[in-house]
Design an enzyme around this catalytic site. Structure first.
Site, PDB file in Angstrom:
ATOM      1  N   GLU A 127       0.967  -1.057   0.093  1.00 45.41           N
ATOM      2  CA  GLU A 127       0.053  -0.072  -0.079  1.00 45.41           C
ATOM      3  C   GLU A 127       0.770   1.043  -0.144  1.00 45.41           C
ATOM      4  O   GLU A 127       2.067   1.123  -0.359  1.00 45.41           O
ATOM      5  CB  GLU A 127      -0.922  -0.061   1.358  1.00 45.41           C
ATOM      6  CG  GLU A 127      -1.727  -1.271   1.114  1.00 45.41           C
ATOM      7  CD  GLU A 127      -3.029  -1.442   2.270  1.00 45.41           C
ATOM      8  OE1 GLU A 127      -2.936  -0.033   3.079  1.00 45.41           O
ATOM      9  OE2 GLU A 127      -3.188  -2.493   2.547  1.00 45.41           O
ATOM     10  N   ARG A 160     -13.944  -7.552   0.694  1.00 47.83           N
ATOM     11  CA  ARG A 160     -12.677  -7.757   1.504  1.00 47.83           C
ATOM     12  C   ARG A 160     -12.853  -8.147   2.819  1.00 47.83           C
ATOM     13  O   ARG A 160     -13.933  -7.333   3.375  1.00 47.83           O
ATOM     14  CB  ARG A 160     -11.855  -6.291   1.295  1.00 47.83           C
ATOM     15  CG  ARG A 160     -11.429  -6.017  -0.212  1.00 47.83           C
ATOM     16  CD  ARG A 160     -10.605  -6.780  -0.874  1.00 47.83           C
ATOM     17  NE  ARG A 160      -9.287  -6.899  -0.259  1.00 47.83           N
ATOM     18  CZ  ARG A 160      -8.231  -6.090  -0.416  1.00 47.83           C
ATOM     19  NH1 ARG A 160      -8.350  -5.080  -1.352  1.00 47.83           N
ATOM     20  NH2 ARG A 160      -6.962  -6.491   0.000  1.00 47.83           N
TER      21      ARG A 160
END
Ligand SMILES: [Zn+2]
Length: 274
Positions: A3, A258
Site C-alpha cells: 500500500e 474484502r
C-alpha cells in the site's frame, strides 16, 4: 500487500539505487506483467533516471532517453537489487546498471504491472490521472480529507480504499486508520462529526508514518501476506484475538469483497456522542 507506505519505500530504494548510475539495458519476460504495454519501449529504456514519482500505489519513472514507465506492485510485486548473475525467482523485468548491479521487478503472482510509455505520457496514463488525494504528495489536512471522502455514500472503509478519492490506502492501512480513530468501518462519511474527521485525519497520518518507520531499515521489503505470529498491525488480521487496547475479541466481516477487521468496543457502530 503493498500500500502507500510500501510503495513509498520502494520509491526511496529505487532513488538510492539509480543515484549516480546509468541504466545500460533492460530485459523483460514475456508475461502478463506488461499487459498491453509497448515492450519495444521497455526494451529501449536507458540512461540516467530523470524523474521518479509516486502517486497512490503507482510509481512513475523516466530516463534521459525520454522514455519511462508506470509500475504497480499489485499483490506481490517488489523491486530488488542484486549483483549481476544472481538468479532471482519470479523476476519479470530486469534493469542493468553500469555498476554491474541488476534491479529486478519480482512478482510471483503477476497482479503488478509495468506500462512503458514515452516520458511525456506518464502523468496522463488513465490509472494515474484518475487518482485522488495522496496523503504524502498533496496538501493533506482535515478539510482536504473531508472534501475527498465527504460525498461518498459508501461505508467509511470502502470509501477510504477508493483510489479515486484517496490514493494509497488499501485493506490493511484503512483498517488500521479506522481502529486508531475509533470509527466503525461501516459508518458513512456523512455521519462523521467534526471531531471524528479530525481523529480520522490524524489516524491516517499516524498509520502511514508508523508503516514508513517499520520499513525504514532494509532494501528488501517483506510484506505480511497472511496474518500470523509476526503480525505488526494493530487490528488487521487479528480477528479472534483480544484487542490490544481493550481486550475485547477482534471481529471481522466482509465489506466490498474484502475482509475487514475491527474491535466492537473501540469502534462502535453507534457511538454515544459524536
Ligand atoms: Zn478494543
Amino acid at each position: 500487500m503493498p500500500e502507500l507506505p510500501e510503495v513509498e519505500f520502494a520509491k526511496r530504494a529505487l532513488s538510492r539505487w539509480f543515484k549516480g548510475h546509468k541504466l545500460v539495458r533492460t530485459e523483460a519476460e514475456k508475461v502478463r506483467t506488461f499487459r498491453d504495454s509497448d515492450v519495444g519501449i521497455f526494451a529501449a529504456l536507458k540512461g540516467s533516471l530523470t524523474h521518479l514519482d509516486r502517486r497512490g500505489k503507482y510509481l512513475s519513472l523516466a530516463f534521459s532517453d525520454k522514455l519511462g514507465f508506470v509500475a504497480h506492485l499489485g499483490m506481490t510485486g517488489k523491486f530488488l537489487k542484486r549483483p549481476k548473475g544472481e538468479e532471482v525467482r519470479w523476476s519479470r523485468a530486469r534493469f542493468f546498471l553500469d555498476s554491474g548491479d541488476v534491479i529486478h521487478f519480482q512478482d510471483p503472482r503477476m497482479f503488478g504491472f509495468i506500462d512503458a510509455v514515452p516520458a511525456s505520457e506518464l502523468a496522463n496514463r488513465p490509472a494515474v490521472a484518475k487518482l485522488g488525494l495522496d496523503p504524502l504528495v498533496d496538501t493533506f489536512d482535515v478539510a482536504a480529507l473531508q472534501t475527498a471522502l465527504g460525498k461518498s455514500k459508501r461505508p467509511l472503509k470502502v470509501a477510504l480504499m477508493d483510489q479515486e478519492r484517496l490514493a494509497g490506502l488499501g485493506n490493511i492501512h484503512a483498517a488500521e486508520a479506522l481502529f486508531r480513530s475509533h470509527l466503525h468501518p461501516s459508518r458513512t462519511p456523512a455521519s462523521l462529526s467534526p471531531a471524528e474527521w479530525k481523529a480520522l485525519h490524524k489516524a491516517i497520518v499516524a498509520t502511514i508514518q508508523f508503516a514508513l518507520d517499520q520499513e525504514g531499515g532494509s532494501d528488501d521489503i517483506e510484506y505480511v501476506e497472511e496474518p500470523g505470529a509476526k503480525n505488526p498491525f494493530l487490528i488487521y488480521g487479528r480477528d479472534g484475538t483480544p484487542c490490544r487496547k481493550c481486550k475485547t475479541l477482534v471481529k471481522s466481516f466482509t465489506q466490498a469483497g474484502r475482509t475487514t477487521h475491527f474491535c466492537p468496543t473501540c469502534q462502535p457502530l453507534h457511538p454515544r456522542s459524536t
